[in-house]
Design a protein around this motif. Structure first.
Motif, PDB file in Angstrom:
ATOM      1  N   GLN A  36       0.843  -1.184   0.000  1.00 32.19           N
ATOM      2  CA  GLN A  36       0.000   0.000   0.000  1.00 32.19           C
ATOM      3  C   GLN A  36       0.879   1.235   0.000  1.00 32.19           C
ATOM      4  N   PHE A  37       0.528   2.210  -0.846  1.00 32.35           N
ATOM      5  CA  PHE A  37       1.229   3.486  -0.825  1.00 32.35           C
ATOM      6  C   PHE A  37       0.761   4.296   0.374  1.00 32.35           C
ATOM      7  N   ALA A  38       1.676   5.095   0.917  1.00 33.93           N
ATOM      8  CA  ALA A  38       1.366   5.977   2.038  1.00 33.93           C
ATOM      9  C   ALA A  38       0.557   7.171   1.538  1.00 33.93           C
ATOM     10  N   PRO A  39      -0.156   7.846   2.442  1.00 34.80           N
ATOM     11  CA  PRO A  39      -0.808   9.102   2.054  1.00 34.80           C
ATOM     12  C   PRO A  39       0.238  10.084   1.516  1.00 34.80           C
ATOM     13  N   ARG A  40      -0.168  10.963   0.634  1.00 29.01           N
ATOM     14  CA  ARG A  40       0.790  11.814  -0.089  1.00 29.01           C
ATOM     15  C   ARG A  40       1.642  12.698   0.810  1.00 29.01           C
ATOM     16  N   HIS A  41       1.142  13.092   1.977  1.00 31.42           N
ATOM     17  CA  HIS A  41       1.935  13.973   2.842  1.00 31.42           C
ATOM     18  C   HIS A  41       3.135  13.260   3.467  1.00 31.42           C
ATOM     19  N   PHE A  42       3.217  11.936   3.307  1.00 27.43           N
ATOM     20  CA  PHE A  42       4.408  11.185   3.733  1.00 27.43           C
ATOM     21  C   PHE A  42       5.436  11.072   2.611  1.00 27.43           C
ATOM     22  N   GLY A  43       5.128  11.622   1.444  1.00 30.25           N
ATOM     23  CA  GLY A  43       6.001  11.473   0.290  1.00 30.25           C
ATOM     24  C   GLY A  43       5.676  10.180  -0.441  1.00 30.25           C
ATOM     25  N   LEU A  44       6.482   9.826  -1.392  1.00 35.06           N
ATOM     26  CA  LEU A  44       6.239   8.613  -2.170  1.00 35.06           C
ATOM     27  C   LEU A  44       6.850   7.422  -1.436  1.00 35.06           C
ATOM     28  N   SER A  45       6.047   6.815  -0.582  1.00 39.81           N
ATOM     29  CA  SER A  45       6.478   5.670   0.221  1.00 39.81           C
ATOM     30  C   SER A  45       5.513   4.515   0.016  1.00 39.81           C
ATOM     31  N   LEU A  46       6.054   3.310   0.066  1.00 39.01           N
ATOM     32  CA  LEU A  46       5.285   2.095  -0.170  1.00 39.01           C
ATOM     33  C   LEU A  46       5.561   1.096   0.948  1.00 39.01           C
ATOM     34  N   ALA A  47       4.509   0.638   1.613  1.00 37.73           N
ATOM     35  CA  ALA A  47       4.638  -0.398   2.639  1.00 37.73           C
ATOM     36  C   ALA A  47       4.343  -1.751   2.000  1.00 37.73           C
ATOM     37  N   THR A  48       5.162  -2.755   2.341  1.00 37.21           N
ATOM     38  CA  THR A  48       4.939  -4.114   1.856  1.00 37.21           C
ATOM     39  C   THR A  48       4.898  -5.068   3.039  1.00 37.21           C
ATOM     40  N   CYS A  49       4.186  -6.168   2.861  1.00 39.48           N
ATOM     41  CA  CYS A  49       4.092  -7.191   3.900  1.00 39.48           C
ATOM     42  C   CYS A  49       4.407  -8.536   3.263  1.00 39.48           C
ATOM     43  N   ALA A  50       5.350  -9.262   3.864  1.00 41.07           N
ATOM     44  CA  ALA A  50       5.775 -10.553   3.323  1.00 41.07           C
ATOM     45  C   ALA A  50       5.222 -11.696   4.173  1.00 41.07           C
ATOM     46  N   SER A  51       5.296 -12.897   3.640  1.00 38.33           N
ATOM     47  CA  SER A  51       4.765 -14.083   4.314  1.00 38.33           C
ATOM     48  C   SER A  51       5.448 -14.396   5.633  1.00 38.33           C
ATOM     49  N   ASP A  52       6.658 -13.898   5.833  1.00 40.14           N
ATOM     50  CA  ASP A  52       7.367 -14.151   7.088  1.00 40.14           C
ATOM     51  C   ASP A  52       6.974 -13.162   8.181  1.00 40.14           C
ATOM     52  N   GLY A  53       5.976 -12.311   7.925  1.00 34.51           N
ATOM     53  CA  GLY A  53       5.493 -11.374   8.928  1.00 34.51           C
ATOM     54  C   GLY A  53       6.284 -10.082   8.992  1.00 34.51           C
ATOM     55  N   LYS A  54       7.126  -9.837   8.022  1.00 37.15           N
ATOM     56  CA  LYS A  54       7.943  -8.627   8.027  1.00 37.15           C
ATOM     57  C   LYS A  54       7.289  -7.542   7.170  1.00 37.15           C
ATOM     58  N   VAL A  55       7.188  -6.353   7.747  1.00 39.87           N
ATOM     59  CA  VAL A  55       6.706  -5.185   7.030  1.00 39.87           C
ATOM     60  C   VAL A  55       7.917  -4.322   6.687  1.00 39.87           C
ATOM     61  N   SER A  56       7.993  -3.910   5.440  1.00 40.75           N
ATOM     62  CA  SER A  56       9.078  -3.037   4.996  1.00 40.75           C
ATOM     63  C   SER A  56       8.460  -1.806   4.355  1.00 40.75           C
ATOM     64  N   ILE A  57       9.060  -0.661   4.638  1.00 39.63           N
ATOM     65  CA  ILE A  57       8.604   0.589   4.040  1.00 39.63           C
ATOM     66  C   ILE A  57       9.716   1.112   3.154  1.00 39.63           C
ATOM     67  N   PHE A  58       9.384   1.315   1.892  1.00 36.99           N
ATOM     68  CA  PHE A  58      10.327   1.789   0.890  1.00 36.99           C
ATOM     69  C   PHE A  58       9.952   3.215   0.510  1.00 36.99           C
ATOM     70  N   THR A  59      10.958   4.047   0.299  1.00 36.11           N
ATOM     71  CA  THR A  59      10.737   5.440  -0.080  1.00 36.11           C
ATOM     72  C   THR A  59      11.545   5.748  -1.335  1.00 36.11           C
ATOM     73  N   ALA A  60      10.890   6.423  -2.277  1.00 38.29           N
ATOM     74  CA  ALA A  60      11.594   6.830  -3.499  1.00 38.29           C
ATOM     75  C   ALA A  60      12.615   7.898  -3.152  1.00 38.29           C
ATOM     76  N   ASP A  61      13.837   7.728  -3.648  1.00 39.62           N
ATOM     77  CA  ASP A  61      14.883   8.715  -3.409  1.00 39.62           C
ATOM     78  C   ASP A  61      14.566  10.037  -4.097  1.00 39.62           C
ATOM     79  N   ASP A  62      13.927   9.948  -5.252  1.00 34.78           N
ATOM     80  CA  ASP A  62      13.574  11.138  -6.026  1.00 34.78           C
ATOM     81  C   ASP A  62      12.239  10.851  -6.705  1.00 34.78           C
ATOM     82  N   VAL A  63      11.212  11.614  -6.391  1.00 37.54           N
ATOM     83  CA  VAL A  63       9.880  11.351  -6.942  1.00 37.54           C
ATOM     84  C   VAL A  63       9.817  11.596  -8.457  1.00 37.54           C
TER      85      VAL A  63
END
Length: 182
Positions: A135-162
């Motif tokens: 799921q992408f974050a709301p726009r006021h957080f910038g261009l960030s994407l949260a992912t959830c994997a089968s091992d129960g780990k959540v990772s948040i990725f952010t674009a270095d340059d939109v």
């Protein structure tokens, strides 16, 4: 109240997810056939396929659109342990797919609306397990994407340059469940 119309999704297997863009003018479908298809609503209310994004090597589970402030950006996650960030590129070509008769009765080709081409701007590979949700974050957080994997780990990725979606970094990561926990 706006009424929708049915259309053939043209996938070769089950559809796992469907997602509208922010304005409801585009629709993306994710399928077990390893493909993502992007559809645009025409002025006549019909849905036309703007792109078939087929670079996953396993079933595609989920889709998410970024806020339109960042352009037409779509993310997909798959059983192939990857997340793909897709970006729409304007395609100046006009596609001819229909024939109509003019006032004199002679046939001429009628151009459809301009189509869009899509490119995989970035791939995030999870080396451990498949990625089940994103799921992408709301726009006021910038261009960030949260992912959830089968091992129960959540990772948040952010674009270095939109303006250049080819570079993303992990901005946070945490476990929400032990591997194999129910």
């Amino acid at each position: 109240m706006r009424q929708g119309s049915a259309f053939a999704a043209e996938h070769d297997d089950f559809i796992h997810d469907v997602a509208y863009d922010h304005y409801g003018k585009r629709l993306a479908t994710a399928s077990a056939d390893h493909k993502v298809k992007v559809w645009s609503e025409t002025t006549s209310g019909e849905w036309q396929c703007d792109g078939e994004l087929g670079s996953h090597s396993a079933a595609v589970y989920k889709l998410a659109w970024a806020h339109p402030e960042f352009g037409q950006v779509l993310a997909s996650c798959s059983f192939d342990q990857s997340v793909r960030i897709w970006e729409a590129l304007d395609n100046p070509s006009v596609v001819i797919d229909d024939v109509e008769a003019d006032a004199t009765g002679s046939e001429r080709q009628r151009p459809t609306e301009r189509l869009v081409s899509w490119e995989c701007a970035h791939e995030i590979q999870n080396k451990r397990v498949e990625v089940n949700d994103l799921q992408f974050a709301p726009r006021h957080f910038g261009l960030s994407l949260a992912t959830c994997a089968s091992d129960g780990k959540v990772s948040i990725f952010t674009a270095d340059d939109v303006m250049n979606l080819k570079s993303w970094r992990v901005s946070d990561s945490f476990a929400v469940a032990k591997s194999g926990a129910e």
